[in-house]
Write a protein that holds these residues in place. Structure first.
Motif, PDB file in Angstrom:
ATOM      1  N   TYR A  24      34.137  33.702  36.195  1.00  0.00           N
ATOM      2  CA  TYR A  24      35.158  33.743  35.067  1.00  0.00           C
ATOM      3  C   TYR A  24      34.999  32.736  33.999  1.00  0.00           C
ATOM      4  CZ  TYR A  24      39.107  35.176  32.451  1.00  0.00           C
ATOM      5  OH  TYR A  24      40.154  35.574  31.530  1.00  0.00           O
ATOM      6  N   ALA A  25      34.985  31.356  34.407  1.00  0.00           N
ATOM      7  CA  ALA A  25      35.460  30.440  33.457  1.00  0.00           C
ATOM      8  C   ALA A  25      34.322  30.362  32.326  1.00  0.00           C
ATOM      9  CB  ALA A  25      35.195  29.155  34.163  1.00  0.00           C
ATOM     10  N   LEU A  26      33.243  30.431  32.575  1.00  0.00           N
ATOM     11  CA  LEU A  26      32.166  30.670  31.224  1.00  0.00           C
ATOM     12  C   LEU A  26      31.575  32.078  31.203  1.00  0.00           C
ATOM     13  CD1 LEU A  26      31.045  28.907  29.071  1.00  0.00           C
ATOM     14  CD2 LEU A  26      29.239  28.037  30.792  1.00  0.00           C
ATOM     15  N   SER A  76      45.369  28.913  27.892  1.00  0.00           N
ATOM     16  CA  SER A  76      44.952  27.835  28.535  1.00  0.00           C
ATOM     17  C   SER A  76      45.913  26.504  28.528  1.00  0.00           C
ATOM     18  CB  SER A  76      43.377  27.359  27.838  1.00  0.00           C
ATOM     19  OG  SER A  76      42.390  28.470  27.921  1.00  0.00           O
ATOM     20  N   ALA A  77      46.621  26.567  27.359  1.00  0.00           N
ATOM     21  CA  ALA A  77      47.811  25.587  27.192  1.00  0.00           C
ATOM     22  C   ALA A  77      48.739  25.888  28.496  1.00  0.00           C
ATOM     23  CB  ALA A  77      48.447  25.597  25.881  1.00  0.00           C
ATOM     24  N   SER A 103      37.949  39.142  39.382  1.00  0.00           N
ATOM     25  CA  SER A 103      37.165  38.179  39.741  1.00  0.00           C
ATOM     26  C   SER A 103      37.527  37.877  41.255  1.00  0.00           C
ATOM     27  CB  SER A 103      37.168  37.192  38.880  1.00  0.00           C
ATOM     28  OG  SER A 103      36.983  37.317  37.504  1.00  0.00           O
ATOM     29  N   ARG A 104      36.650  37.192  41.814  1.00  0.00           N
ATOM     30  CA  ARG A 104      36.713  36.795  43.407  1.00  0.00           C
ATOM     31  C   ARG A 104      36.117  35.325  43.203  1.00  0.00           C
ATOM     32  NH1 ARG A 104      36.247  42.044  43.084  1.00  0.00           N
ATOM     33  NH2 ARG A 104      37.186  43.492  44.368  1.00  0.00           N
ATOM     34  N   SER A 147      42.902  36.785  37.006  1.00  0.00           N
ATOM     35  CA  SER A 147      41.527  36.043  37.098  1.00  0.00           C
ATOM     36  C   SER A 147      41.594  35.044  35.894  1.00  0.00           C
ATOM     37  CB  SER A 147      40.643  37.388  36.592  1.00  0.00           C
ATOM     38  OG  SER A 147      40.421  38.225  37.273  1.00  0.00           O
ATOM     39  N   ARG A 148      42.476  34.867  35.082  1.00  0.00           N
ATOM     40  CA  ARG A 148      42.436  33.695  33.898  1.00  0.00           C
ATOM     41  C   ARG A 148      42.644  32.389  34.776  1.00  0.00           C
ATOM     42  NH1 ARG A 148      44.924  35.909  28.098  1.00  0.00           N
ATOM     43  NH2 ARG A 148      43.292  36.678  27.820  1.00  0.00           N
TER      44      ARG A 148
END
Length: 434
Positions: free
Chosen positions: A158-160, A220-221, A328-329, A399-400
């Motif tokens: 997920y992150a990138l 994200s904040a 996501s996992r 997932s975020r």
């Protein structure tokens, strides 16, 4: 010493070899990060066709058109929604659009906005990669461990990669990069043994990063409050210091105040827009939980569940694929690191000796605890919690949480400090005085 001598001594302390150690492997970092973002420049990759890519580029185009009319910060976009208009920049953080629109002004051709968006996405990926490396280094003071931390984030779930190639969300990548640097700033600004100018520098860095986060990506904040607040608690437990705590809080207040021109109207006007539409279709948060072993009642009271909610809780790919097929996992290598960290904590607790009481275990404990807390949110055990709290629904997908979860796993790589007492760690991490 006269002024010129003092300036020379200060400059020498800044560029001394010991201070440049964390930045020595920049070439290696760049090479390691290439596979994560270089495909953005592949002609077969079309960011415009990704889930959010077109939306972000349209907003950038409308901002550029407003600049042509002399409107430098237009909260209202009259061209949207069939000419009815929409208060776009009243609710969507504007910083990435401003940067991309400015970059597009200096790029040639009719595809300048697209090209600028791709270049900015690659730049934000580097910010994220470098920020995670810096986080791993300030925690472990070990360059290979820091590189591993960066790779765990960049090539994990997920992150990138999904944000670059599936969602096309440059603002989210930028927000996660700033989140990593926020954790670095909090860590480095906490130590009482640092020189005053060093603490002041990280104080301003913390304030600036908080302000930029508010202007870059709202989700994200919000998540930064969770992991940043937990990180401050961990730092306080390891090294209690009320003055440092007050400094951190003050820096956060300044950062939030600097961005108040954006978020205050957003909060005041939120009742004027249909925020409930965020739960329509695939955006309904109930579709994005893993049901193994889970809670999964037969009927959620709304739409049918997504066909992709099945599966085991760990992604077993050696390398995370450039795709997204539902929730996501936890990445395979992240799971390995997390299990190793849990084993270390168990061993330290069982020994009940010097190592068990060493405050250097605090970062590992925080990383494990935060990672497990965020991971639990991925299972539909958490649905009753999400149904109760609107702030969770605004995140849209559990997932975020894999961005901050990846940072938490990276923090568990506190390899070197597990053998050092807290005073030694404190002294070894700070720049020496001139």
């Amino acid at each position: 010493m006269d002024l010129s001598q003092r300036l020379f001594v200060r400059a020498a302390s800044i560029v001394s070899p010991n201070r440049l150690v964390p930045f020595a492997p920049l070439g290696v970092l760049l090479a390691l990060s290439l596979p994560a973002w270089i495909r953005l420049f592949d002609p077969t990759v079309n960011v415009w066709r990704e889930y959010d890519g077109a939306n972000h580029m349209v907003r950038t185009y409308l901002l550029s058109r407003a600049w042509d009319r002399g409107e430098w910060f237009p909260r209202w976009s009259p061209e949207q929604y069939g000419g009815y208009g929409y208060p776009t920049l009243n609710f969507y953080a504007p910083l990435v659009y401003v940067l991309v629109a400015a970059l597009a002004r200096v790029l040639p051709g009719d595809t300048a906005i697209y090209d600028a968006y791709v270049v900015a996405s690659a730049g934000f990926a580097l910010v994220l990669f470098a920020g995670t490396y810096a986080l791993g280094y300030v925690v472990s003071r070990h360059k290979p461990v820091a590189v591993l931390a960066a790779c765990l984030v960049a090539y994990g779930p997920y992150a990138l990669i999904p944000n670059l190639y599936v969602f096309g969300s440059a603002p989210h990548v930028a927000g996660l990069g700033l989140m990593a640097w926020l954790l670095v700033a909090l860590h480095e600004g906490w130590s009482p043994s640092a020189q005053p100018w060093w603490r002041r520098g990280w104080w301003w860095a913390t304030a600036a990063i908080v302000g930029l986060l508010m202007l870059t990506h709202g989700v994200s904040a919000v998540l930064s409050v969770v992991i940043g607040g937990g990180w401050v608690v961990a730092l306080f437990v390891r090294r209690p210091d009320w003055r440092a705590f007050v400094r951190v809080v003050a820096a956060g207040v300044v950062g939030v105040s600097l961005s108040a021109f954006f978020w205050i109207p957003s909060v005041l006007d939120a009742h004027l827009v249909q925020t409930e539409r965020l739960q329509l279709g695939a955006l309904n948060f109930r579709n994005w939980f893993t049901i193994w072993p889970g809670y999964h009642p037969d009927n959620w009271g709304e739409q049918a569940r997504s066909e992709f909610v099945q599966g085991i809780p760990i992604d077993v790919h050696l390398g995370y694929p450039h795709m997204s097929t539902g929730p996501s996992r936890l990445g395979l290598w992240q799971a390995v690191v997390l299990v190793a960290a849990i084993a270390y904590l168990g061993r330290a607790w069982l020994k009940r000796g010097r190592e068990a009481n060493n405050s250097a275990t605090v970062p590992v404990t925080f990383g494990v605890g935060m990672a497990l807390f965020l991971w639990v949110q991925q299972f539909d055990w958490a649905i009753p919690l999400w149904e109760r709290f609107t702030i969770l629904q605004l995140i849209q997908m559990p997932s975020r949480m894999f961005g901050p979860l990846a940072f938490a796993v990276a923090i568990t790589l506190d390899r070197k400090s597990t053998r050092l007492n807290s005073s030694h760690v404190s002294e070894s991490r700070m720049p020496s005085s001139a």
